[in-house]
Enzyme design. Sequence first.
Site, PDB file in Angstrom:
ATOM      1  CD  GLU A 124      -2.469  -3.333 -13.756  1.00  0.00           C
ATOM      2  OE1 GLU A 124      -3.470  -2.680 -14.128  1.00  0.00           O
ATOM      3  OE2 GLU A 124      -2.516  -4.511 -13.394  1.00  0.00           O
ATOM      4  N   GLY A 144      -0.816   3.203  -9.977  1.00  0.00           N
ATOM      5  CA  GLY A 144       0.479   3.356  -9.321  1.00  0.00           C
ATOM      6  C   GLY A 144       0.280   3.395  -7.824  1.00  0.00           C
ATOM      7  CD  GLN A 156      25.330  24.851  -3.678  1.00  0.00           C
ATOM      8  OE1 GLN A 156      24.643  24.307  -4.543  1.00  0.00           O
ATOM      9  NE2 GLN A 156      25.711  26.108  -3.752  1.00  0.00           N
ATOM     10  N   GLY A 186      30.798  22.446  -5.740  1.00  0.00           N
ATOM     11  CA  GLY A 186      30.626  23.596  -6.630  1.00  0.00           C
ATOM     12  C   GLY A 186      30.574  23.174  -8.093  1.00  0.00           C
ATOM     13  CB  THR A 239       5.072   8.481  -3.849  1.00  0.00           C
ATOM     14  OG1 THR A 239       3.817   8.528  -3.158  1.00  0.00           O
ATOM     15  CG2 THR A 239       4.847   8.108  -5.310  1.00  0.00           C
ATOM     16  CD  GLU A 264      10.561  -1.681  -3.137  1.00  0.00           C
ATOM     17  OE1 GLU A 264      10.257  -1.996  -1.976  1.00  0.00           O
ATOM     18  OE2 GLU A 264      11.305  -2.397  -3.850  1.00  0.00           O
TER      19      GLU A 264
HETATM   20  N1  CAA Z   1       0.416  -5.507   5.220  1.00  0.00           N
HETATM   21  C1  CAA Z   1      -0.543  -6.436   5.087  1.00  0.00           C
HETATM   22  N2  CAA Z   1      -1.777  -6.147   4.626  1.00  0.00           N
HETATM   23  C2  CAA Z   1      -2.027  -4.863   4.282  1.00  0.00           C
HETATM   24  C3  CAA Z   1      -1.073  -3.852   4.412  1.00  0.00           C
HETATM   25  C4  CAA Z   1       0.202  -4.201   4.893  1.00  0.00           C
HETATM   26  N3  CAA Z   1       1.165  -3.302   5.045  1.00  0.00           N
HETATM   27  N4  CAA Z   1      -1.610  -2.683   4.011  1.00  0.00           N
HETATM   28  C5  CAA Z   1      -2.873  -2.942   3.643  1.00  0.00           C
HETATM   29  N5  CAA Z   1      -3.130  -4.267   3.816  1.00  0.00           N
HETATM   30  C6  CAA Z   1      -4.396  -4.954   3.577  1.00  0.00           C
HETATM   31  C7  CAA Z   1      -5.471  -4.328   4.467  1.00  0.00           C
HETATM   32  O1  CAA Z   1      -5.509  -4.960   5.717  1.00  0.00           O
HETATM   33  C8  CAA Z   1      -6.718  -4.565   3.684  1.00  0.00           C
HETATM   34  O2  CAA Z   1      -7.164  -5.913   3.874  1.00  0.00           O
HETATM   35  P1  CAA Z   1      -8.715  -6.230   4.183  1.00  0.00           P
HETATM   36  O3  CAA Z   1      -9.485  -5.733   2.995  1.00  0.00           O
HETATM   37  O4  CAA Z   1      -8.740  -7.719   4.337  1.00  0.00           O
HETATM   38  O5  CAA Z   1      -9.029  -5.461   5.419  1.00  0.00           O
HETATM   39  C9  CAA Z   1      -6.272  -4.455   2.231  1.00  0.00           C
HETATM   40  O6  CAA Z   1      -4.858  -4.706   2.249  1.00  0.00           O
HETATM   41  C10 CAA Z   1      -6.539  -3.097   1.638  1.00  0.00           C
HETATM   42  O7  CAA Z   1      -5.902  -2.130   2.454  1.00  0.00           O
HETATM   43  P2  CAA Z   1      -6.223  -0.573   2.321  1.00  0.00           P
HETATM   44  O8  CAA Z   1      -7.710  -0.375   2.438  1.00  0.00           O
HETATM   45  O9  CAA Z   1      -5.327   0.139   3.260  1.00  0.00           O
HETATM   46  O10 CAA Z   1      -5.817  -0.281   0.789  1.00  0.00           O
HETATM   47  P3  CAA Z   1      -5.801   1.067  -0.016  1.00  0.00           P
HETATM   48  O11 CAA Z   1      -6.431   0.827  -1.348  1.00  0.00           O
HETATM   49  O12 CAA Z   1      -6.307   2.209   0.805  1.00  0.00           O
HETATM   50  O13 CAA Z   1      -4.211   1.248  -0.339  1.00  0.00           O
HETATM   51  C11 CAA Z   1      -1.986   2.021   0.044  1.00  0.00           C
HETATM   52  C12 CAA Z   1      -3.261   1.421   0.634  1.00  0.00           C
HETATM   53  C13 CAA Z   1      -1.027   2.120   1.236  1.00  0.00           C
HETATM   54  C14 CAA Z   1      -2.188   3.382  -0.573  1.00  0.00           C
HETATM   55  C15 CAA Z   1      -1.377   1.045  -1.015  1.00  0.00           C
HETATM   56  O14 CAA Z   1      -2.179   1.039  -2.204  1.00  0.00           O
HETATM   57  C16 CAA Z   1       0.039   1.390  -1.419  1.00  0.00           C
HETATM   58  O15 CAA Z   1       0.987   1.032  -0.720  1.00  0.00           O
HETATM   59  N6  CAA Z   1       0.231   2.067  -2.582  1.00  0.00           N
HETATM   60  C17 CAA Z   1       1.558   2.282  -3.130  1.00  0.00           C
HETATM   61  C18 CAA Z   1       1.908   1.136  -4.046  1.00  0.00           C
HETATM   62  C19 CAA Z   1       3.395   0.939  -4.185  1.00  0.00           C
HETATM   63  O16 CAA Z   1       4.150   0.999  -3.225  1.00  0.00           O
HETATM   64  N7  CAA Z   1       3.838   0.651  -5.414  1.00  0.00           N
HETATM   65  C20 CAA Z   1       5.214   0.414  -5.684  1.00  0.00           C
HETATM   66  C21 CAA Z   1       5.356  -0.746  -6.607  1.00  0.00           C
HETATM   67  S1  CAA Z   1       6.916  -1.544  -6.654  1.00  0.00           S
HETATM   68  C22 CAA Z   1       8.031  -0.456  -7.339  1.00  0.00           C
HETATM   69  O17 CAA Z   1       8.125   0.644  -6.907  1.00  0.00           O
HETATM   70  C23 CAA Z   1       8.920  -0.825  -8.477  1.00  0.00           C
HETATM   71  C24 CAA Z   1       9.846  -1.940  -8.286  1.00  0.00           C
HETATM   72  O18 CAA Z   1      10.346  -2.523  -9.227  1.00  0.00           O
HETATM   73  C25 CAA Z   1      10.223  -2.379  -6.935  1.00  0.00           C
END
Ligand code: CAA
Length: 381
Positions: free
Chosen positions: A125, A129, A333, A336, A362, A360
């Site tokens: 959103e 991100g 590169q 050139g 950063t 997906e």
């Molecule tokens: N698999 C399954 N569950 C998962 C998981 C995984 N890989 N990672 C986290 N979870 C679960 C955790 O177990 C946790 O569950 P509980 O609350 O039940 O314990 C819950 O999710 C929350 O986990 P975190 O506390 O780790 O969450 P966080 O807020 O700290 O965020 C993060 C973790 C890795 C930073 C995540 O927010 C993230 O991956 N951010 C990046 C987002 C992203 O990749 N966006 C890209 C969008 S798509 C795109 O790029 C465009 C397109 O068109 C394809």
Amino acid sequence: MFEPTEEQAALAEAARDFCQGTLTETLKADDEAEVFRPEIVKAMGEMGLCGIPTPEEHGGLGLGYYEYCLVLEEIAKVSASYAVSVAVTGLPQVILTLFGSDAQKQRWLPGLAAGELLGAFALSEPESGSDAASLKTTAVRDGDDYVLTGTKFWITHGSYADVYVVMARTGGPGARGVSAFLVPGDAANLSFGRKEEKMGMRASPTVEVVLDGVRVPASARIGDEGIGFTVAMTALDSGRITIGASAVGLCQASLEYATRYATERRQFGTPIIDFQGVGFMLADMACRTETSRLLVHKAATLKDAKRPYSDIAAMAKVTATDAAMAVTTDAVQVLGGYGYTREHPVERWMRDAKVMQIVEGTNQIQRLVIARHLKKQHGIG
Ligand code: CAA
């Protein structure tokens, strides 16, 4: 893992032949004019390339992520935009395969796997991100329906997709308040905002998606309320393998192109590959390409064996996409001044590589994921 079987090699070759034939025709013009051709995805779907890991009973090929990676590498060697299209239309498929109801699978999977329908994944959103769990789009229960309101940003296939997997808030703040929904592309009150003008991946549409009171039946919710964040993260774990495989395609294409050029181009009476400065650059490009491919294939093989792979997928994504940025830059590169012109594809590959370090998750977020796994492996957290 090191050598594909005959069947696997034949699948990759079919993808290569298709891409080098059909896809090359409009490549340069479509990059310049930012044109996406859904019919190309459809044609790849007809060959089975859009549903490689989707179970056969739901219209896919029922193969593994290893085969999927071989094919994505071939598509990306010609067009990273269409590799990303195949990868993104695969996200609703992996989600439905793992979390969908029988009715949802029957409704959507065969069409998506056949490339007749296009899928999209709507998590990001304007203000959410990397911190995906802070998303603000709401899904409010109203009798037998949910009403979805909010704005999704950076959505690949926005306005083209037949179905969007939309993450929306049904509960309190944070990850546990998120649910996932299937929203058809022709739903009332679903509209599309700005189409981004991008540096690279210009044949892949990236569009703002606006949900202004979109009503869907409760049966469109994927799994229980509150599992939407886990659904999204699980999809992204596998998506990161596919982005890695596409980055390997960019590496391989750049390596081959630059090697051919350096062998043919003569300066000071010698092919430039014989100058150590150029030869060593090509050697480093080859090392980066091979190590990336190995890590991507390891992540895919672990996933196919149903073993934990989240950390290796993050490593594969970081390694392959950082490699793609370095290798494509070095290809420019090696060529050139010629490399900097649109006469050669290396400048496009360099522009396409950049976004792979961003999408997906950063590469900074990938490193955070890897560091958290390291902490867990050492019994902390
Ligand atoms: N698999 C399954 N569950 C998962 C998981 C995984 N890989 N990672 C986290 N979870 C679960 C955790 O177990 C946790 O569950 P509980 O609350 O039940 O314990 C819950 O999710 C929350 O986990 P975190 O506390 O780790 O969450 P966080 O807020 O700290 O965020 C993060 C973790 C890795 C930073 C995540 O927010 C993230 O991956 N951010 C990046 C987002 C992203 O990749 N966006 C890209 C969008 S798509 C795109 O790029 C465009 C397109 O068109 C394809």
